[in-house]
Design an enzyme around this catalytic site. Structure first.
Site, PDB file in Angstrom:
ATOM      1  N   ARG A   1      -1.314  -4.488  -6.298  1.00 30.00           N
ATOM      2  CA  ARG A   1      -1.113  -5.930  -6.410  1.00 30.00           C
ATOM      3  C   ARG A   1       0.037  -6.174  -7.386  1.00 30.00           C
ATOM      4  O   ARG A   1       0.003  -5.697  -8.522  1.00 30.00           O
ATOM      5  CB  ARG A   1      -2.403  -6.579  -6.915  1.00 30.00           C
ATOM      6  CG  ARG A   1      -2.413  -8.094  -6.885  1.00 30.00           C
ATOM      7  CD  ARG A   1      -3.704  -8.654  -7.484  1.00 30.00           C
ATOM      8  NE  ARG A   1      -4.885  -8.222  -6.765  1.00 30.00           N
ATOM      9  CZ  ARG A   1      -5.928  -7.627  -7.332  1.00 30.00           C
ATOM     10  NH1 ARG A   1      -5.942  -7.375  -8.619  1.00 30.00           N
ATOM     11  NH2 ARG A   1      -6.965  -7.275  -6.602  1.00 30.00           N
TER      12      ARG A   1
ATOM     13  N   HIS B   1       3.624  -7.612   1.175  1.00 33.45           N
ATOM     14  CA  HIS B   1       3.036  -8.563   2.121  1.00 33.45           C
ATOM     15  C   HIS B   1       1.924  -9.365   1.464  1.00 33.45           C
ATOM     16  O   HIS B   1       1.419  -9.010   0.394  1.00 33.45           O
ATOM     17  CB  HIS B   1       2.484  -7.832   3.351  1.00 33.45           C
ATOM     18  CG  HIS B   1       1.383  -6.863   3.038  1.00 33.45           C
ATOM     19  ND1 HIS B   1       1.624  -5.555   2.683  1.00 33.45           N
ATOM     20  CD2 HIS B   1       0.035  -7.002   3.017  1.00 33.45           C
ATOM     21  CE1 HIS B   1       0.477  -4.931   2.467  1.00 33.45           C
ATOM     22  NE2 HIS B   1      -0.506  -5.797   2.662  1.00 33.45           N
TER      23      HIS B   1
ATOM     24  N   GLU C   1      -1.418  -0.665   8.521  1.00 36.07           N
ATOM     25  CA  GLU C   1      -2.360  -1.629   9.084  1.00 36.07           C
ATOM     26  C   GLU C   1      -1.676  -2.547  10.089  1.00 36.07           C
ATOM     27  O   GLU C   1      -0.446  -2.627  10.155  1.00 36.07           O
ATOM     28  CB  GLU C   1      -2.995  -2.466   7.968  1.00 36.07           C
ATOM     29  CG  GLU C   1      -2.010  -3.223   7.105  1.00 36.07           C
ATOM     30  CD  GLU C   1      -2.637  -3.784   5.835  1.00 36.07           C
ATOM     31  OE1 GLU C   1      -3.860  -3.653   5.652  1.00 36.07           O
ATOM     32  OE2 GLU C   1      -1.893  -4.356   5.021  1.00 36.07           O
TER      33      GLU C   1
ATOM     34  N   HIS D   1       0.842  -1.189   0.000  1.00 36.66           N
ATOM     35  CA  HIS D   1       0.000   0.000   0.000  1.00 36.66           C
ATOM     36  C   HIS D   1       0.882   1.245   0.000  1.00 36.66           C
ATOM     37  O   HIS D   1       1.913   1.279   0.690  1.00 36.66           O
ATOM     38  CB  HIS D   1      -0.908   0.011   1.227  1.00 36.66           C
ATOM     39  CG  HIS D   1      -1.643  -1.279   1.425  1.00 36.66           C
ATOM     40  ND1 HIS D   1      -2.603  -1.729   0.547  1.00 36.66           N
ATOM     41  CD2 HIS D   1      -1.533  -2.234   2.382  1.00 36.66           C
ATOM     42  CE1 HIS D   1      -3.064  -2.897   0.966  1.00 36.66           C
ATOM     43  NE2 HIS D   1      -2.432  -3.225   2.073  1.00 36.66           N
TER      44      HIS D   1
END
Length: 322
Positions: free
Chosen positions: A198, A178, A120, A103
């Site tokens: 992605r 990740h 996150e 991200h």
């Protein structure tokens, strides 16, 4: 109308990689065998949570923020974020491996998407034997090495794998590559953002038989290429105390394992409080009312609360504030 503890209707998302653990482990009412996400608390446009308990049932989170922002969120939160809810809360069930992704940080996300970045954290709720996560690289990597690995289909050789079990907790900074591995059920706390780059998806196809979209070019300038071992969180699991897990600029998370009631003075908190129940059951009371949650449920307590009383004989909670 007083802001009693608020429960919201879960927003269930089918995903190519989803399964049935949201029903089997967390008792969600799902009918699909590929339900991958339960958005517990969201103000993402198009996916805004709606109150399901008490007199405010049917009211959206955004409607509450628009009409009662400081009471609900806290003055300091409104000063930082305006009338935007800064946190997105999910449970995620990965029956298959998720795509390898990352991200962008706040600056890139703002420039490219007019969005926040996406820092996150993950708390592992359940994990099959040998289940793992991908977090970061297994060595320092250059941009050229990374790009070359995509061309040669050798990216997996550069990645760091972490075998996981229930209770393991991880902090995922923006830019860190990740993926959630097959067999993992987790709680996710993140900035309000749905921006994902992605970079590899195991050559899978979507329902229509098309390759899933990749964002390899956009990711090149967003990736943190350094090997860092700063992602696994150590925290106290002492019973009937509050153990700090994460304290970052975007959210704070505590771990609370209770075998008896706990009352907190939150009059100086100046932030809403979210409780994710990760075990057992608890009744949560503030100045204006009470509501109960069990494992797999989430509840929001308003910032204008002076006290929060957790009533239980056995419960495990993640407590999230700003």
């Amino acid at each position: 109308m007083n802001l009693y503890p608020l429960k919201f209707r879960p927003i269930l998302k089918e995903r190519l990689w989803g399964g049935t653990k949201l029903k089997d482990v967390l008792s969600k009412e799902i009918t699909s065998d590929i339900t991958g996400e339960s958005w517990e608390l969201s103000a993402v446009p198009g996916d805004v949570s709606v109150v399901m308990n008490g007199e405010l049932a049917g009211t959206s989170l955004q409607e509450l923020i628009n009409s009662r922002s400081e009471e609900l969120l806290g003055k300091s939160v409104v000063q930082r974020f305006g009338k935007e809810f800064p946190i997105l809360i999910k449970f995620i069930d990965a029956k298959q491996d998720l795509s390898i992704q990352l991200h962008p940080n706040n600056q890139l996300a703002k420039e490219r998407h007019n969005s926040l970045g996406k820092t996150e954290m993950w708390y592992i709720m359940d994990a099959d034997k040998d289940a793992n996560l991908i977090i970061g690289f297994n060595k320092d990597v250059t941009k050229e090495e990374y790009a070359n690995s995509l061309e040669k289909d050798t990216l997996l050789d550069l990645l760091n794998y972490e075998q996981v079990k229930e209770g393991d907790t991880f902090f995922i900074n923006t830019g860190k590559i990740h993926a959630i591995g097959a067999g993992v059920l987790l709680a996710e706390i993140q900035q309000t953002s749905d921006i994902t780059y992605r970079v590899f998806d195991f050559n899978r196809k979507d329902k229509a038989g098309n390759p899933r979209e990749l964002h390899t070019d956009m990711a090149l300038d967003a990736i943190d290429y350094d090997k860092k071992d700063d992602f696994k969180i150590a925290y106290s699991k002492a019973v009937n105390t509050i153990g700090q897990m994460v304290d970052c600029p975007y959210f704070k998370t505590n771990y609370i394992d209770l075998t008896k009631d706990l009352e907190q003075d939150v009059s100086q908190r100046d932030s809403f409080t979210i409780y994710m129940c990760i075990g057992g059951a608890v009744s949560i009371e503030n100045d204006f009312g009470s509501a109960s949650i069990q494992k797999g449920e989430t509840l929001l307590v308003s910032a204008n609360s002076n006290r929060i009383h957790l009533k239980t004989t056995r419960a495990k909670l993640l407590e999230v504030t700003i």
